[in-house]
Every structure is written in structure tokens, then in C-alpha cells.
Motif scaffolding. Structure first.
Motif, mmCIF file in Angstrom:
data_model
loop_
_atom_site.group_PDB
_atom_site.id
_atom_site.type_symbol
_atom_site.label_atom_id
_atom_site.label_comp_id
_atom_site.label_asym_id
_atom_site.label_seq_id
_atom_site.Cartn_x
_atom_site.Cartn_y
_atom_site.Cartn_z
ATOM 1 N N MET A 78 0.824 -1.204 0.000
ATOM 2 C CA MET A 78 0.000 0.000 0.000
ATOM 3 C C MET A 78 0.865 1.264 0.000
ATOM 4 O O MET A 78 0.649 2.176 -0.813
ATOM 5 C CB MET A 78 -0.901 -0.024 1.245
ATOM 6 N N ILE A 79 1.854 1.316 0.875
ATOM 7 C CA ILE A 79 2.708 2.503 0.974
ATOM 8 C C ILE A 79 3.493 2.712 -0.312
ATOM 9 O O ILE A 79 3.578 3.831 -0.842
ATOM 10 C CB ILE A 79 3.674 2.375 2.174
ATOM 11 N N GLN A 80 4.071 1.626 -0.861
ATOM 12 C CA GLN A 80 4.924 1.776 -2.037
ATOM 13 C C GLN A 80 4.124 2.200 -3.267
ATOM 14 O O GLN A 80 4.585 3.051 -4.045
ATOM 15 C CB GLN A 80 5.685 0.474 -2.312
ATOM 16 N N VAL A 81 2.947 1.626 -3.454
ATOM 17 C CA VAL A 81 2.118 2.006 -4.604
ATOM 18 C C VAL A 81 1.667 3.460 -4.483
ATOM 19 O O VAL A 81 1.748 4.234 -5.448
ATOM 20 C CB VAL A 81 0.899 1.073 -4.725
ATOM 21 N N ILE A 82 1.213 3.843 -3.295
ATOM 22 C CA ILE A 82 0.746 5.220 -3.083
ATOM 23 C C ILE A 82 1.875 6.219 -3.309
ATOM 24 O O ILE A 82 1.705 7.241 -3.990
ATOM 25 C CB ILE A 82 0.155 5.380 -1.666
ATOM 26 N N LEU A 83 3.056 5.928 -2.755
ATOM 27 C CA LEU A 83 4.187 6.851 -2.902
ATOM 28 C C LEU A 83 4.631 6.966 -4.360
ATOM 29 O O LEU A 83 4.927 8.067 -4.845
ATOM 30 C CB LEU A 83 5.366 6.399 -2.037
ATOM 31 N N ASN A 84 4.682 5.835 -5.075
ATOM 32 C CA ASN A 84 5.111 5.881 -6.473
ATOM 33 C C ASN A 84 4.174 6.742 -7.316
ATOM 34 O O ASN A 84 4.625 7.606 -8.082
ATOM 35 C CB ASN A 84 5.189 4.470 -7.051
ATOM 36 N N ILE A 85 2.873 6.512 -7.167
ATOM 37 C CA ILE A 85 1.906 7.250 -7.968
ATOM 38 C C ILE A 85 1.884 8.723 -7.552
ATOM 39 O O ILE A 85 1.747 9.621 -8.393
ATOM 40 C CB ILE A 85 0.513 6.610 -7.854
ATOM 41 N N ALA A 86 2.064 8.981 -6.256
ATOM 42 C CA ALA A 86 2.110 10.366 -5.776
ATOM 43 C C ALA A 86 3.313 11.108 -6.354
ATOM 44 O O ALA A 86 3.219 12.288 -6.710
ATOM 45 C CB ALA A 86 2.143 10.386 -4.249
ATOM 46 N N VAL A 87 4.447 10.416 -6.472
ATOM 47 C CA VAL A 87 5.639 11.029 -7.053
ATOM 48 C C VAL A 87 5.422 11.313 -8.535
ATOM 49 O O VAL A 87 5.727 12.405 -9.028
ATOM 50 C CB VAL A 87 6.874 10.119 -6.857
ATOM 51 N N VAL A 88 4.904 10.326 -9.263
ATOM 52 C CA VAL A 88 4.710 10.478 -10.714
ATOM 53 C C VAL A 88 3.750 11.623 -11.026
ATOM 54 O O VAL A 88 3.930 12.354 -12.005
ATOM 55 C CB VAL A 88 4.204 9.149 -11.316
ATOM 56 N N THR A 89 2.735 11.796 -10.195
ATOM 57 C CA THR A 89 1.753 12.865 -10.418
ATOM 58 C C THR A 89 2.177 14.173 -9.739
ATOM 59 O O THR A 89 1.407 15.137 -9.732
ATOM 60 C CB THR A 89 0.371 12.440 -9.884
ATOM 61 N N ASN A 90 3.383 14.187 -9.159
ATOM 62 C CA ASN A 90 3.951 15.363 -8.476
ATOM 63 C C ASN A 90 3.101 15.806 -7.286
ATOM 64 O O ASN A 90 3.057 16.991 -6.931
ATOM 65 C CB ASN A 90 4.127 16.546 -9.442
ATOM 66 N N THR A 91 2.441 14.842 -6.653
ATOM 67 C CA THR A 91 1.691 15.127 -5.425
ATOM 68 C C THR A 91 2.634 15.285 -4.244
ATOM 69 O O THR A 91 2.336 16.025 -3.298
ATOM 70 C CB THR A 91 0.681 13.999 -5.148
ATOM 71 N N ILE A 92 3.766 14.557 -4.277
ATOM 72 C CA ILE A 92 4.806 14.672 -3.262
ATOM 73 C C ILE A 92 6.156 14.809 -3.973
ATOM 74 O O ILE A 92 6.252 14.522 -5.171
ATOM 75 C CB ILE A 92 4.836 13.443 -2.317
ATOM 76 N N PRO A 93 7.213 15.245 -3.269
ATOM 77 C CA PRO A 93 8.538 15.361 -3.908
ATOM 78 C C PRO A 93 9.044 14.021 -4.417
ATOM 79 O O PRO A 93 8.665 12.951 -3.912
ATOM 80 C CB PRO A 93 9.427 15.884 -2.769
ATOM 81 N N ASN A 94 9.895 14.072 -5.414
ATOM 82 C CA ASN A 94 10.463 12.859 -6.023
ATOM 83 C C ASN A 94 11.318 12.104 -5.017
ATOM 84 O O ASN A 94 12.233 12.663 -4.407
ATOM 85 C CB ASN A 94 11.309 13.240 -7.236
ATOM 86 N N THR A 95 11.007 10.816 -4.832
ATOM 87 C CA THR A 95 11.759 9.986 -3.885
ATOM 88 C C THR A 95 12.444 8.804 -4.568
ATOM 89 O O THR A 95 13.102 8.012 -3.913
ATOM 90 C CB THR A 95 10.828 9.438 -2.786
ATOM 91 N N GLY A 96 12.251 8.654 -5.868
ATOM 92 C CA GLY A 96 12.901 7.555 -6.580
ATOM 93 C C GLY A 96 12.383 6.190 -6.201
ATOM 94 O O GLY A 96 13.135 5.222 -6.126
ATOM 95 N N ILE A 97 11.082 6.078 -5.978
ATOM 96 C CA ILE A 97 10.487 4.812 -5.532
ATOM 97 C C ILE A 97 9.859 4.088 -6.718
ATOM 98 O O ILE A 97 9.322 4.726 -7.633
ATOM 99 C CB ILE A 97 9.448 5.082 -4.426
ATOM 100 N N THR A 98 9.951 2.766 -6.739
ATOM 101 C CA THR A 98 9.476 1.982 -7.882
ATOM 102 C C THR A 98 8.042 1.491 -7.686
ATOM 103 O O THR A 98 7.537 1.451 -6.553
ATOM 104 C CB THR A 98 10.389 0.767 -8.128
ATOM 105 N N LEU A 99 7.410 1.098 -8.792
ATOM 106 C CA LEU A 99 6.059 0.523 -8.749
ATOM 107 C C LEU A 99 6.187 -0.989 -8.651
ATOM 108 O O LEU A 99 6.762 -1.628 -9.538
ATOM 109 C CB LEU A 99 5.286 0.911 -10.017
ATOM 110 N N PRO A 100 5.680 -1.602 -7.572
ATOM 111 C CA PRO A 100 5.877 -3.045 -7.350
ATOM 112 C C PRO A 100 5.427 -3.901 -8.533
ATOM 113 O O PRO A 100 4.373 -3.648 -9.129
ATOM 114 C CB PRO A 100 5.006 -3.326 -6.112
ATOM 115 N N PHE A 101 6.248 -4.908 -8.875
ATOM 116 C CA PHE A 101 5.982 -5.903 -9.912
ATOM 117 C C PHE A 101 5.994 -5.338 -11.335
ATOM 118 O O PHE A 101 5.885 -6.093 -12.292
ATOM 119 C CB PHE A 101 4.637 -6.610 -9.682
#
Length: 362
Positions: free
Chosen positions: A313-336
Motif C-alpha cells: 500500500m505505501i509503495q504504490v501510493i508513494l510511487n503514484i504520488a511522485v509520478v503525479t507530483n503530489t509529493i517530492p520525487n523519492t525515486g520509488i518503484t512501482l511493485p511488480f
């Protein structure tokens, strides 16, 4: 427990079906996204796909081995696994390999891997063991602080080179403690402590503060280029997308499009409906983790499934939030889906743990 443990011959097939579909879609999307980079850098459009497919086969084999083991066995090695994760993280600081300015990899002969991915699974097992052992005192503030303090060493070591993974590990810890604690008011105090810790941690390095500035105004910074190109990709996809393989932004405009920005290419090629379908598959996985956790015959199994649910849950939310610029870029991947053999292998091993919990019925 005094109750006998009965192993069910069937695993959670809904979880398996969603996982299999997500992996297959991930491979298709990865090839579409990485073919251009593979051809330019390695003269092989299948370069990234072949490496990811090998990791997938290795991970699936490991998943079924772990799924058919009694998950209670992992309590015996949970502490050892956690200290191994700490030692590997220390080794990264001194002898780790650097890639794109980040030192996150360890090499063993021809193979390299990221110890931070192992650390996520190790922390889930370690906290599940520690909380189960001291469950009677989890309502006390000092016990909650003690449990959270136990994972701060790995959070700090991983966070030195990989802030996003450190956030995930810390989030897993908070959710597991929250689930195990009968009192919720104490989490307000813990939340304030967490905010204070993150503020100090961000201020220690100037580049972390720079990311906040880039997030607020990406047009004003050269490093905001990736974010802007990702947003262009999302916007150009519309409802139904350009079609698989038809992305324009992956042709060098979105750097390393097969990694943490892959969701933007999904939006461009498959549109809002295709991206929504991918999100539905993640929601099914998270839902099945929740069901398995609530139906587990003991606390240890419930915490394993909850830890996996928190991780996903955390990783998917953070990845999509980064891609949509909702949060700063953290370099997190989308699982699978994102390219990364180490991540894929340990995610599948984690799925094996959850399937092992699901095979023990009350």
C-alpha cells in the motif's frame, strides 16, 4: 497455541490470479517502456526484459517454496535476518556500488542486489516476532517506543542512501504497531515524533531540501525535467491511451522510463482506463492481504500479512504520488512493474510468506 494447525491444500487463488496478471502486464509494459533504452544503451531491445524475466522465474520458484513452508519456522530466524539486514546495509556504505549518484548495491561476483529490498522483508518478520512476543504490553507507550526504536538503526542506515525505502520501512513499523496496540491515542504523540525526526533527517542533507523546492516549482529547476515530462506523458494518454508501444515520452524524454516513472508511460500508452485497471489489481492484492490477516489463526501470521499489506500500500501510493507530483520525487518503484530484479525477487518471496499464512486455516 494449544490448537492444532491444519494446513489447507489450497492457497488463496484470488491473490495468485491477481498477482499473475499483474506480473504478466508488468512484463509487457516493461518491454514497451524499456525497448528504446535497451537498444540505445546495449544494442538489445530485450535487454531489460530478459533480466526481469530471469528475476521473475527465480522469484516465483522461491515464492512457491516459501508458500509451502510453515510460516512459524521464520520466527526462529527473524532476529538473525534483521541483524543480517543491518550488516548488509553497513557494507553498502563502505563497499557498495554506485549508480546514478546513489550507493545502494552490493556485488557478489557477477550478481548485484540491493540489501534495502531484503531489509523490508526482514523488518516485517522481525517486528511480527517482537510484537507477538510482547503483545500483552503493546498498550503501553514505553513498549511501543521500544519496538519502534528497534528498527531505527536499519531506517537510518537505509535512509543514508535511499530515503524512499527508509520511509517505507518506517511506515511498515508504524502500521504493525498500530494494529497490535489496543490504544490509538498514543499515535498522535508518535506521529509528532515522526514528523520531528523526518524534519531533522531532511535538513541534514541540502539535496533533500532541494527536492522540496523542485516539487513546488519544477519549471524553475533543471532537475524538474523528469517530473514535467512524466506529467506530459500522463496528460497525453487521455482516456484510452496511444496504444502499447506508441509512447513518445519514453523515447528519451522521460529518463530511465522503465524505473520509477513507469506509471506515467502506462498512462500515456493505456490511458486512464488502463492505469485504472492496474490500480484495481493492486487493490485486489491489498484486499486479499487484509482478508488473510483477519482470518489468520494466530497473531504472528496476521502481522506478516499486515506487514505485506502495509508494504504494498505505501509503495504504490508513494510511487503514484511522485509520478503525479503530489509529493517530492523519492525515486520509488512501482511493485511488480518497474524494472528491478532484486525488488521483484523479494516481493515474490514476501508473497510466498502471505500465501503460507493463507494455507493455515482455523
Amino acid at each position: 497455541m494449544a490448537q492444532s494447525k491444519k494446513r489447507n491444500s489450497k492457497h488463496d487463488y484470488t491473490l495468485l490470479a491477481a498477482l499473475l496478471l499483474l506480473i504478466i502486464m508488468g512484463l509487457v509494459i516493461l518491454y514497451s517502456t524499456s525497448a528504446y533504452n535497451g537498444e540505445v544503451k546495449f544494442h538489445d531491445s530485450f535487454y531489460y526484459l530478459k533480466k526481469q524475466a530471469f528475476a521473475m522465474l527465480l522469484g516465483i520458484a522461491g515464492m512457491f517454496v516459501v508458500a509451502n513452508m510453515d510460516y512459524h519456522w521464520w520466527r526462529h530466524v527473524a532476529v538473525l535476518g534483521y541483524f543480517t539486514a543491518i550488516l548488509l546495509s553497513v557494507a553498502v556504505l563502505f563497499v557498495g556500488d554506485e549508480y546514478n549518484g546513489s550507493k545502494r548495491w552490493l556485488s557478489l561476483g557477477p550478481f548485484s542486489f540491493q540489501p534495502s529490498e531484503f531489509a523490508k522483508v526482514a523488518v516485517i518478520l522481525f517486528l511480527a516476532h517482537v510484537i507477538t512476543k510482547d503483545i500483552k504490553n503493546m498498550g503501553k507507550m514505553r513498549t511501543m517506543i521500544k519496538v519502534m526504536a528497534m528498527i531505527l538503526p536499519i531506517v537510518g542506515l537505509v535512509g543514508a542512501s535511499n530515503l524512499s525505502t527508509a520511509i517505507i520501512i518506517l511506515g511498515i513499523g508504524v502500521i504493525l504497531v498500530f494494529v497490535a496496540s489496543p490504544k490509538y491515542g498514543q499515535f498522535v504523540f508518535m506521529g509528532l515524533l515522526g514528523i520531528g525526526f523526518m524534519t531533522i533527517f531532511l535538513a541534514l542533507e541540502s539535496y533533500r531540501l532541494e527536492r522540496l523546492a523542485i516539487w513546488r516549482n519544477p519549471e524553475a529547476y533543471e532537475k524538474g525535467y523528469q517530473t514535467l515530462q512524466g506529467l506530459y506523458a500522463i496528460g497525453s494518454g487521455g482516456l484510452f491511451g496511444r496504444g502499447i508501444g506508441q509512447s513518445v515520452q519514453k523515447l528519451g524524454f522521460v529518463p530511465e522510463a522503465q524505473n520509477d516513472m513507469i506509471f506515467s508511460i502506462i498512462c500515456e500508452e493505456l490511458g486512464l482506463f488502463g492505469a485504472g485497471f492496474v490500480l484495481i489489481l493492486f487493490l485486489i492484492l491489498i484486499w486479499r492481504f487484509f482478508v488473510i490477516a483477519t482470518h489468520s489463526r494466530d497473531l504472528f501470521g496476521a502481522l506478516i500479512a499486515t506487514g505485506a499489506m502495509a508494504h504494498m500500500m505505501i509503495q504504490v501510493i508513494l510511487n503514484i504520488a511522485v509520478v503525479t507530483n503530489t509529493i517530492p520525487n523519492t525515486g520509488i518503484t512501482l511493485p511488480f512493474v518497474s524494472y528491478g530484479g532484486t525488488s521483484l525477487v523479494f516481493l515474490l518471496l514476501e508473497m510466498g510468506l502471505v500465501l503460507s499464512v493463507s494455507s493455515l486455516v482455523k
